[in-house]
Every structure is written in structure tokens, then in C-alpha cells.
Scaffold this active site. Sequence first.
Site, mmCIF file in Angstrom:
data_model
loop_
_atom_site.group_PDB
_atom_site.id
_atom_site.type_symbol
_atom_site.label_atom_id
_atom_site.label_comp_id
_atom_site.label_asym_id
_atom_site.label_seq_id
_atom_site.Cartn_x
_atom_site.Cartn_y
_atom_site.Cartn_z
ATOM 1 N N CYS A 61 13.483 10.255 7.121
ATOM 2 C CA CYS A 61 13.533 9.715 8.398
ATOM 3 C C CYS A 61 14.821 9.989 9.420
ATOM 4 O O CYS A 61 14.717 10.509 10.989
ATOM 5 C CB CYS A 61 12.829 8.328 8.887
ATOM 6 N N GLY A 106 6.432 5.055 8.360
ATOM 7 C CA GLY A 106 5.776 5.724 8.275
ATOM 8 C C GLY A 106 5.724 6.455 9.470
ATOM 9 O O GLY A 106 6.449 6.770 10.324
ATOM 10 N N SER A 107 5.087 7.175 10.226
ATOM 11 C CA SER A 107 4.443 8.239 10.876
ATOM 12 C C SER A 107 4.868 7.465 12.409
ATOM 13 O O SER A 107 4.109 6.180 12.134
ATOM 14 C CB SER A 107 3.656 9.593 11.630
ATOM 15 N N LYS A 138 0.543 -0.835 -0.171
ATOM 16 C CA LYS A 138 -0.044 -0.221 0.133
ATOM 17 C C LYS A 138 0.925 1.478 0.051
ATOM 18 O O LYS A 138 1.444 1.715 1.144
ATOM 19 C CB LYS A 138 -1.312 -0.247 1.578
ATOM 20 N N GLU A 194 2.729 7.868 14.879
ATOM 21 C CA GLU A 194 1.146 7.959 15.276
ATOM 22 C C GLU A 194 0.824 6.938 14.692
ATOM 23 O O GLU A 194 -0.002 5.750 15.465
ATOM 24 C CB GLU A 194 0.394 9.464 14.990
ATOM 25 N N GLU A 228 9.082 15.361 15.563
ATOM 26 C CA GLU A 228 9.961 15.586 14.194
ATOM 27 C C GLU A 228 9.345 16.639 13.065
ATOM 28 O O GLU A 228 8.004 16.676 12.873
ATOM 29 C CB GLU A 228 9.958 13.910 13.875
ATOM 30 N N GLU A 242 9.243 0.831 11.445
ATOM 31 C CA GLU A 242 10.058 1.776 10.865
ATOM 32 C C GLU A 242 9.479 3.091 10.870
ATOM 33 O O GLU A 242 8.810 4.128 9.684
ATOM 34 C CB GLU A 242 10.853 1.622 9.475
ATOM 35 N N GLY A 252 2.175 4.313 13.023
ATOM 36 C CA GLY A 252 2.753 2.685 13.990
ATOM 37 C C GLY A 252 2.061 2.350 15.231
ATOM 38 O O GLY A 252 1.926 1.103 14.766
HETATM 39 P P1 NAD Z 1 1.977 8.291 7.403
HETATM 40 O O1 NAD Z 1 2.502 7.320 9.025
HETATM 41 O O2 NAD Z 1 1.077 9.291 7.521
HETATM 42 O O3 NAD Z 1 1.784 6.883 6.127
HETATM 43 C C1 NAD Z 1 2.405 6.359 6.181
HETATM 44 C C2 NAD Z 1 1.621 5.004 5.252
HETATM 45 O O4 NAD Z 1 0.605 4.983 5.792
HETATM 46 C C3 NAD Z 1 1.026 5.830 4.031
HETATM 47 O O5 NAD Z 1 0.978 4.869 3.221
HETATM 48 C C4 NAD Z 1 -0.497 6.127 5.142
HETATM 49 O O6 NAD Z 1 -1.494 5.864 3.776
HETATM 50 C C5 NAD Z 1 -0.489 4.725 5.222
HETATM 51 N N1 NAD Z 1 -1.384 4.957 6.715
HETATM 52 C C6 NAD Z 1 -2.003 6.178 6.828
HETATM 53 N N2 NAD Z 1 -3.026 6.229 8.146
HETATM 54 C C7 NAD Z 1 -3.362 4.547 8.166
HETATM 55 C C8 NAD Z 1 -3.558 3.105 8.817
HETATM 56 N N3 NAD Z 1 -4.615 4.141 9.737
HETATM 57 N N4 NAD Z 1 -3.644 2.422 8.550
HETATM 58 C C9 NAD Z 1 -2.442 1.495 8.088
HETATM 59 N N5 NAD Z 1 -1.630 2.477 7.651
HETATM 60 C C10 NAD Z 1 -2.256 4.463 6.871
HETATM 61 O O7 NAD Z 1 3.581 8.919 7.311
HETATM 62 P P2 NAD Z 1 4.371 9.704 6.475
HETATM 63 O O8 NAD Z 1 3.871 10.989 6.259
HETATM 64 O O9 NAD Z 1 3.641 9.468 5.241
HETATM 65 O O10 NAD Z 1 5.561 9.925 5.986
HETATM 66 C C11 NAD Z 1 6.439 10.802 6.512
HETATM 67 C C12 NAD Z 1 6.733 9.715 8.072
HETATM 68 O O11 NAD Z 1 8.096 8.388 7.793
HETATM 69 C C13 NAD Z 1 7.487 10.465 9.200
HETATM 70 O O12 NAD Z 1 7.304 10.699 10.097
HETATM 71 C C14 NAD Z 1 8.504 9.851 9.153
HETATM 72 O O13 NAD Z 1 10.166 9.850 9.252
HETATM 73 C C15 NAD Z 1 8.458 8.628 8.165
HETATM 74 N N6 NAD Z 1 9.882 7.925 7.662
HETATM 75 C C16 NAD Z 1 10.618 6.847 8.492
HETATM 76 C C17 NAD Z 1 11.238 6.052 7.831
HETATM 77 C C18 NAD Z 1 12.413 5.064 8.418
HETATM 78 O O14 NAD Z 1 12.952 4.130 7.647
HETATM 79 N N7 NAD Z 1 12.614 4.935 9.796
HETATM 80 C C19 NAD Z 1 11.546 5.963 6.639
HETATM 81 C C20 NAD Z 1 10.462 7.646 5.778
HETATM 82 C C21 NAD Z 1 9.783 7.899 6.681
#
Ligand code: NAD
Length: 489
Positions: free
Chosen positions: A297, A241-242, A188, A244, A393, A263, A246
Amino acid sequence: MTTTDVRPAAQELPDQLFIGGEWRSGSAGTVTDLNPATEEVLAEVQAASAADVDAAVAAARAQLDGEWGALPGVERAKILHRVADLLERDADELARLEALDVGKPVGQPAMLDVPNAIATFRHFAGWADKITGQTIPTAGYFGRPTHSYTVREPVGVIGAITPWNTPLMIAAWKVAPALAAGNTVVVKPAEDAPLSTLHLARLLQEAGLPDGVVNVVPGRGDVAGTALTTHPGVDKISFTGSPEVGRAIQIAAADAFKRVTLELGGKSPQIVLADADVDAAVNGTAMGLFFNQGEVCAAGTRVLVHRSHYDRVVSGLAAAAEAQVVGDPFDAATTMGALVNAEQRDRVLSYVEAGRAEGATVVAGGGRPDGAGFFVEPTIVTGDNGMRIAQEEIFGPVGTVIPFDDPAEAVRIANDTRYGLAATIWTRDVGAAHTLAAQVRAGAVWVNGWAAIDPALPWGGMKSSGIGRELGWSGIVANTEEKTVTVVL
Ligand code: NAD
């Protein structure tokens, strides 16, 4: 070259779901995908509903017991190498897609995202036929000798949920190890940048991956993402992702005891010790702040500087910020592109305001250029580690420079955060390098270079930066279940 010259015709952009080897429409409408540098619509991408996710999971499950499940590792390796070959063939196009979709300068995905994705497929092609267990001697079984051994089996169907900042690279980090270990996958991608992942699906198909082994379901996080995390047919969620989202995923996954790899974000320190090569440190820390518009990140957003170098580093970073060329991702002179969307731009600017309100001094940037596009000026502030800009962040080109008086204080400040993804240490003292590397709580520590990542090296965070590791042998461990077999002789 300008954005207009390189923009592919709309019909060429991949904008559909990929399920069971078929390209099809989604049943949850579309998600508008913007070009962050121009605010123009790039594509109306089909959005997956829960029913579409269900179809993708069914296709992935069927392959566990199908052609894919029966394929030996050496054959999986050949397919992964073919994917790497095709990524190499399409490297320019993929770099352009990433620049169009994310807003980053095209030279950056050409230098990092695409070569890293290729290297990741090659690395895991190498593991596919080398996933071995152990034979383990025991005390026996009620006086009878035994022969015990372990094997590593695929976890099953992996739900891979990815962010928008480096979408191709992170998709590769999840798909390649999963396939090497014999799993099947439903990806996704993020709403804001799904195009390169959809192009990857085209290449997986062209490489001869059996239908249904990898499926891609673009769509909304709260629809397609939630459907994937709660689906009983998914064995593991691998999420980047974020924090929250996660957390929500871990809670949703707990119901069925799904495995999770998370991650998450970071607030990574870059520590400049008294004996550092200060010029190299200024260049390196600037890269750790402004590369990919700071939407990284592992961005090194807290620059901790020994007081003897503080003024020099602050003025060096301010000069580096002013030297950034912010603009068209397809202009060769550009060093920093646009943030991914208006919300992200406004969020970044609101952090600068919060910093000012708490007494931080903005020494460079702090605003946004006029005109279209979600651009933000590269920004350097001085402040202390208790401020929100130093604790939360930002995910944009904003760095906070903080002084320290001795290495122990540097470590204390470095660890005074909820995060623990990465840390950089700038020093010429090998003893100090190893001592601080041991004391900093972070999943990765780099000495004298920011973001020395490689598909062979484990990747992941401590504390709120995540759970589990991807890449290298750790990526194979994360994508397998260990089984113990004991034969009573
Ligand atoms: P996000 O958490 O908003 O979204 C990430 C993904 O999760 C997207 O595909 C989104 O559609 C999906 N998503 C959103 N709500 C969901 C839910 N309720 N259930 C399942 N999936 C859902 O993050 P973002 O804004 O796309 O990316 C930025 C964040 O990602 C930052 O916090 C960044 O630090 C982190 N990040 C971490 C790494 C790492 O390796 N640690 C790498 C890149 C980005």
C-alpha cells in the site's frame, strides 16, 4: 530449494473456519486458493456464510461478558507474549506459508512480515496493563466540588477485514491491539491468502486464548465480509484494502454507527532533492517499487527527481529493474516473486498499456515472462503526474519517474493525488527534510529510507488513503471508548 520441496502436504494446510475455539467447515462452499508462482491449487479453503459469521460474532460477544471480559490487563499481556513466542517458534513455517500463498520471495516474509507480526504482539503485550485514563479538574457542579476521571473501555466486537499482500502482518496489526484493549475479534482474511491467518488462529489457541475471543471466517468478501460489516453485533470494523471496498464498508457501517478504521491504498511519492545521496536514493526508491512485487500500500510509485539528477536516477532505476531476479519464491536468488492472481497481473499490464497510450516511455520491463505463474517484469516508465499510471494505484512493480525543478514544485506534484498514505524524501539537508515533511499531505513521511515502519508508530492515511490510525498508542485509542465519570462530592 524449489517450491515443490517446501510445499507442505495439503492436509497440513489450515483450511477451515475457526469459530468459538472449534475448527469447522463453512456453509458457503469453498474458495480455491492458488499458488501464484505455479498456478497450482494450494487448498480448497472453507468459506463462511452469513450464518457462520453470525456464529462467530455470537462467540465473540459471549466472551465480552465472559472469562475474557473479566481478565485483567496483566493476564492479557501474558497471553499476547505467549502468542509472540509461538510466532517465533513457527517463524520459518509462517514465512513459507506466506511465500506459497502470496507468491513473494520467502526471504521477504522471513525478514519483514513475520518479525513485524512478532514485534506487534510484543508491543501490544506491553500496553495491555498500561491503558490508563486521566483525572480532570473542573469548575464543579452548581457550587459543589466534583471528582472527574476518564477510563478507556474496549469497543466490543471488532470485525477485522484484511487484504492478501501482507496477510499475517496486517492480521497482527488488528488482532494484537484489539486484544490488548480487551476486545474480541472476528477476522475475515482475503480469499487469495488466508493460510497464515488461519495458522495464527492455531497459535492463539495454543497460547491459551479463551475460545471465541478470536474467530477466523475465511470466505468471499461479498458474502462473509458483507455479513460482518452489516452485523448488528459488531461494534467496529477495522479494514485494510482498496478504497472502493473501504467506501462500501463505511456506508454499510453508517447504519448502526459502527466505528471504522480504514487503511486504504496509496500512490506515494519518493522525492529526490538536489542534495540527495543519489546512489542511496536509487537503491531506496527501487526497494520502494519492487519489494513484495510492488503489492504494497505504501509503495513509492511516483519517483519525483530534481532535474539535475533525472537522467542518472532514470538509468539507475532501469538498471535496478533489470537486475531483479523474477521467479520461484523459494529460490534464494529470487528478488521478486509472482503477483497474487491472474486478474492482478492483467490489471498491472493494462496500466502499462494505458501509460504507453498517454505518451509515457517504458524504459525497463513492461511485459510478462513466459511460462506459468502470475509474473510481471519490474517496470520503470517516465511520464508526468497527470497520467493514469501516476494517479491510480497499480499495486504492482511499476514506477513512474517525474522531474521537478524546485522543492515547491516537488511538493505540489507530491500532493497532486487523491491519496495520502506515505512519502519518502531523499536529502542531506535537515532543514529541507523537516520543511517538506510538514508540507507533504501523508500519514507517514520517511527521510532517507523507504517504509521505516514499526509497531510503536501510528499508521494510516490522509485523504482517500483512509480514516483513523492503527499501531502504537493510537492503536489503543482506536480500540477503546473513552468514558468520563464525574462524582459530585
Ligand atoms: P480488497 O479491498 O479487494 O479486499 C480486502 C478485503 O476486503 C478482502 O478480505 C476482501 O475479501 C474483503 N472484501 C471485499 N469486498 C467486500 C465487501 N463488499 N464487504 C466487506 N469486505 C469485502 O483489497 P485487496 O485487493 O485484498 O488488497 C489490495 C488493496 O489493499 C490495495 O488497494 C492496497 O493499497 C490496500 N492495502 C492497504 C494497506 C494500508 O495499510 N493502507 C495495506 C495493504 C493493502
